[in-house]
Design a protein around this motif. Structure first.
Motif, PDB file in Angstrom:
ATOM      1  N   LYS A   8       0.837  -1.205   0.000  1.00 30.32           N
ATOM      2  CA  LYS A   8       0.000   0.000   0.000  1.00 30.32           C
ATOM      3  C   LYS A   8       0.872   1.256   0.000  1.00 30.32           C
ATOM      4  N   GLU A  11       2.223   1.729  -3.457  1.00 35.57           N
ATOM      5  CA  GLU A  11       1.171   2.233  -4.341  1.00 35.57           C
ATOM      6  C   GLU A  11       0.908   3.713  -4.104  1.00 35.57           C
ATOM      7  N   ASN A  12       0.831   4.108  -2.841  1.00 29.66           N
ATOM      8  CA  ASN A  12       0.612   5.524  -2.518  1.00 29.66           C
ATOM      9  C   ASN A  12       1.773   6.384  -3.002  1.00 29.66           C
ATOM     10  N   SER A  13       2.975   5.858  -2.874  1.00 24.91           N
ATOM     11  CA  SER A  13       4.158   6.588  -3.333  1.00 24.91           C
ATOM     12  C   SER A  13       4.130   6.765  -4.839  1.00 24.91           C
ATOM     13  N   ALA A  14       3.740   5.717  -5.547  1.00 27.39           N
ATOM     14  CA  ALA A  14       3.657   5.805  -7.001  1.00 27.39           C
ATOM     15  C   ALA A  14       2.633   6.849  -7.432  1.00 27.39           C
ATOM     16  N   ASP A  15       1.541   6.951  -6.671  1.00 28.48           N
ATOM     17  CA  ASP A  15       0.502   7.928  -6.989  1.00 28.48           C
ATOM     18  C   ASP A  15       0.962   9.369  -6.765  1.00 28.48           C
ATOM     19  N   SER A  16       1.896   9.573  -5.842  1.00 26.47           N
ATOM     20  CA  SER A  16       2.329  10.935  -5.521  1.00 26.47           C
ATOM     21  C   SER A  16       3.840  11.103  -5.675  1.00 26.47           C
TER      22      SER A  16
END
Length: 71
Positions: A8, A11-16
């Protein structure tokens, strides 16, 4: 930290990614690397192994990711 929480966080890092500092990204990638190293017998696809090694080299963090696949 569980595998799901690491996933998770990745994934959050990839989004931001544009808003993330290099230091924060290094910490997250190192956690993921430790998690992967501690999973016995995790076979990595050739492309995944190469991508992880490329990222590690680019960030100048040690070690090479190796799967249990024979050379």
């Amino acid at each position: 930290m569980t595998r799901l929480s690491v996933a998770k966080e990745l994934e959050n890092s990839a989004d931001s990614i544009a808003d993330m500092s290099r230091t924060d990204l290094q910490i997250i990638l190192r956690r993921a690397a430790l998690m992967l190293r501690n999973v016995a017998g995790l076979p990595l696809e050739q492309a995944t192994e190469e991508a992880l090694n490329s990222i590690a080299a680019e960030l100048k963090i040690g070690g090479r990711f190796r799967s249990d696949r024979p050379a």
